[in-house]
Design a protein around this motif. Sequence first.
Motif, PDB file in Angstrom:
ATOM      1  N   TYR A  63       0.846  -1.104   0.034  1.00  0.00           N
ATOM      2  CA  TYR A  63       0.061  -0.059  -0.002  1.00  0.00           C
ATOM      3  C   TYR A  63       0.799   1.200   0.026  1.00  0.00           C
ATOM      4  CZ  TYR A  63      -3.794  -3.372   1.632  1.00  0.00           C
ATOM      5  OH  TYR A  63      -4.765  -4.101   1.690  1.00  0.00           O
ATOM      6  N   GLY A  64       1.988   1.168   0.355  1.00  0.00           N
ATOM      7  CA  GLY A  64       2.950   2.329   0.550  1.00  0.00           C
ATOM      8  C   GLY A  64       3.842   2.746  -0.592  1.00  0.00           C
ATOM      9  N   LYS A  65       4.385   4.154  -0.406  1.00  0.00           N
ATOM     10  CA  LYS A  65       5.468   4.438  -1.327  1.00  0.00           C
ATOM     11  C   LYS A  65       6.525   4.913  -0.413  1.00  0.00           C
ATOM     12  CE  LYS A  65       2.550   5.159  -5.322  1.00  0.00           C
ATOM     13  NZ  LYS A  65       2.945   3.825  -6.081  1.00  0.00           N
ATOM     14  N   ARG A  66       7.777   4.863  -0.957  1.00  0.00           N
ATOM     15  CA  ARG A  66       8.834   5.512   0.057  1.00  0.00           C
ATOM     16  C   ARG A  66       9.842   5.786  -1.095  1.00  0.00           C
ATOM     17  NH1 ARG A  66      11.612   0.876   3.281  1.00  0.00           N
ATOM     18  NH2 ARG A  66      12.175  -0.623   1.903  1.00  0.00           N
ATOM     19  N   THR A  67      10.848   6.879  -0.598  1.00  0.00           N
ATOM     20  CA  THR A  67      11.802   7.458  -1.625  1.00  0.00           C
ATOM     21  C   THR A  67      12.927   6.954  -1.665  1.00  0.00           C
ATOM     22  OG1 THR A  67      12.631   9.133   0.149  1.00  0.00           O
ATOM     23  CG2 THR A  67      10.946  10.019  -1.154  1.00  0.00           C
ATOM     24  N   GLY A  68      13.186   5.871  -0.739  1.00  0.00           N
ATOM     25  CA  GLY A  68      14.391   5.209  -0.881  1.00  0.00           C
ATOM     26  C   GLY A  68      14.766   4.143   0.049  1.00  0.00           C
ATOM     27  N   THR A  69      15.509   3.251   0.114  1.00  0.00           N
ATOM     28  CA  THR A  69      15.488   2.207   1.337  1.00  0.00           C
ATOM     29  C   THR A  69      16.036   2.888   2.607  1.00  0.00           C
ATOM     30  OG1 THR A  69      16.396   0.646  -0.301  1.00  0.00           O
ATOM     31  CG2 THR A  69      16.862   0.023   1.964  1.00  0.00           C
ATOM     32  N   GLY A  70      15.167   2.675   3.486  1.00  0.00           N
ATOM     33  CA  GLY A  70      15.425   3.224   4.906  1.00  0.00           C
ATOM     34  C   GLY A  70      14.512   4.445   5.162  1.00  0.00           C
ATOM     35  N   SER A  71      13.869   4.857   4.274  1.00  0.00           N
ATOM     36  CA  SER A  71      12.930   5.837   3.991  1.00  0.00           C
ATOM     37  C   SER A  71      11.527   5.582   4.909  1.00  0.00           C
ATOM     38  CB  SER A  71      12.656   6.637   2.999  1.00  0.00           C
ATOM     39  OG  SER A  71      13.771   7.310   2.538  1.00  0.00           O
ATOM     40  N   PRO A  72      10.645   6.005   5.514  1.00  0.00           N
ATOM     41  CA  PRO A  72       9.349   5.522   5.832  1.00  0.00           C
ATOM     42  C   PRO A  72       8.540   5.456   4.792  1.00  0.00           C
ATOM     43  CG  PRO A  72       9.579   7.749   6.646  1.00  0.00           C
ATOM     44  CD  PRO A  72      10.856   7.461   6.118  1.00  0.00           C
ATOM     45  N   PHE A  73       7.730   4.454   4.807  1.00  0.00           N
ATOM     46  CA  PHE A  73       6.534   4.582   3.756  1.00  0.00           C
ATOM     47  C   PHE A  73       5.404   5.450   3.925  1.00  0.00           C
ATOM     48  CE2 PHE A  73       8.043  -0.107   3.536  1.00  0.00           C
ATOM     49  CZ  PHE A  73       8.074  -0.430   2.310  1.00  0.00           C
ATOM     50  N   ALA A  74       5.085   5.810   3.013  1.00  0.00           N
ATOM     51  CA  ALA A  74       3.926   7.050   2.780  1.00  0.00           C
ATOM     52  C   ALA A  74       2.891   6.246   2.279  1.00  0.00           C
ATOM     53  CB  ALA A  74       4.314   8.207   2.136  1.00  0.00           C
ATOM     54  N   TYR A  75       1.532   6.437   3.007  1.00  0.00           N
ATOM     55  CA  TYR A  75       0.412   5.747   2.500  1.00  0.00           C
ATOM     56  C   TYR A  75      -0.722   6.752   2.094  1.00  0.00           C
ATOM     57  CZ  TYR A  75       2.343   2.023   4.775  1.00  0.00           C
ATOM     58  OH  TYR A  75       3.087   0.850   5.314  1.00  0.00           O
ATOM     59  N   LEU A  76      -1.443   6.633   1.144  1.00  0.00           N
ATOM     60  CA  LEU A  76      -2.701   7.357   0.754  1.00  0.00           C
ATOM     61  C   LEU A  76      -3.760   6.778   1.387  1.00  0.00           C
ATOM     62  CD1 LEU A  76      -2.177   8.237  -3.171  1.00  0.00           C
ATOM     63  CD2 LEU A  76      -1.417   9.484  -0.817  1.00  0.00           C
ATOM     64  N   VAL A  77      -4.650   7.563   2.246  1.00  0.00           N
ATOM     65  CA  VAL A  77      -5.832   6.909   2.935  1.00  0.00           C
ATOM     66  C   VAL A  77      -6.890   7.673   2.770  1.00  0.00           C
ATOM     67  CG1 VAL A  77      -4.283   5.450   4.435  1.00  0.00           C
ATOM     68  CG2 VAL A  77      -5.216   7.721   4.915  1.00  0.00           C
ATOM     69  N   LYS A  78      -8.288   7.108   3.160  1.00  0.00           N
ATOM     70  CA  LYS A  78      -9.516   7.701   3.152  1.00  0.00           C
ATOM     71  C   LYS A  78     -10.183   7.273   4.366  1.00  0.00           C
ATOM     72  CE  LYS A  78     -11.344   4.930  -0.375  1.00  0.00           C
ATOM     73  NZ  LYS A  78     -12.013   4.778  -1.752  1.00  0.00           N
ATOM     74  N   GLY A  79     -11.312   7.623   4.623  1.00  0.00           N
ATOM     75  CA  GLY A  79     -12.299   7.290   5.772  1.00  0.00           C
ATOM     76  C   GLY A  79     -13.359   8.346   6.146  1.00  0.00           C
ATOM     77  N   THR A  80     -13.983   7.652   7.167  1.00  0.00           N
ATOM     78  CA  THR A  80     -15.123   8.531   7.847  1.00  0.00           C
ATOM     79  C   THR A  80     -15.192   8.317   9.220  1.00  0.00           C
ATOM     80  OG1 THR A  80     -16.289   8.652   5.716  1.00  0.00           O
ATOM     81  CG2 THR A  80     -17.640   9.097   7.796  1.00  0.00           C
ATOM     82  N   GLY A  81     -15.267   9.079  10.036  1.00  0.00           N
ATOM     83  CA  GLY A  81     -15.446   8.999  11.454  1.00  0.00           C
ATOM     84  C   GLY A  81     -15.701   9.961  12.138  1.00  0.00           C
TER      85      GLY A  81
END
Length: 213
Positions: free
Chosen positions: A85-103
């Motif tokens: 589900y994620g993307k990151r800029t390089g090895t060791g970088s944190p994954f970034a996620y695109l998410v949605k929801g209702t609460g």
Amino acid sequence: MKIRLALAGLLLMGSLTACSRVPGVYAYEKDGTVRAGAAAPFDPRTYVDGIWASKVLPTVQQNAVDVTTVAAAIEKDPAAAGRQYGKRTGTGSPFAYLVKGTGTVTEVDTDAPTGPLTVEIPGAKPLKISIATGPVIAGTAIRDGVGFIKFGDFTNQIDYQNVANQLNNRVKTDVIAKVPVKDLKGKKVTFAGAFSALAPGSILVVPTDLTAS
């Protein structure tokens, strides 16, 4: 001899003048301005203006995954969740996620710099996440999460970072400014945005869309 020296001087001046007209060579006027042909400095605001509505917002809307799905996957196996589900800029970088929801907003923290809203997402196992409302919106979650903004497209790290900063500025002016943040406690909100997996069990979404009802 004097005639030869004078001719040599004229030839040298002519050569320098010609060089100043070679493409890519900077020629400075007396007032410090750069003549036509010199590269213009990178402007992150102009760059983001050109992609915000046409690429950033559609990418988030099309690719965002329900935040409960992403949270459950991270809890089970962070590395596998990042790959799926994620993307990151390089090895060791944190994954970034695109998410949605209702609460439902259960807390509005106006004392913290990021102004987080605590939002409870219903489900078999209710999930609590945070949504940043500022005044401080930091990090690179949106830049990294959309996936099409690459470091190699920029001259240097400063320009690359300034794009992330300008994306966060657009969140403040185009998203958060349109929502009555202080009045959201007890209200239902629908959101889409991005977060970086910086700490286990912590989800702080930078919203590209936030509506209340």
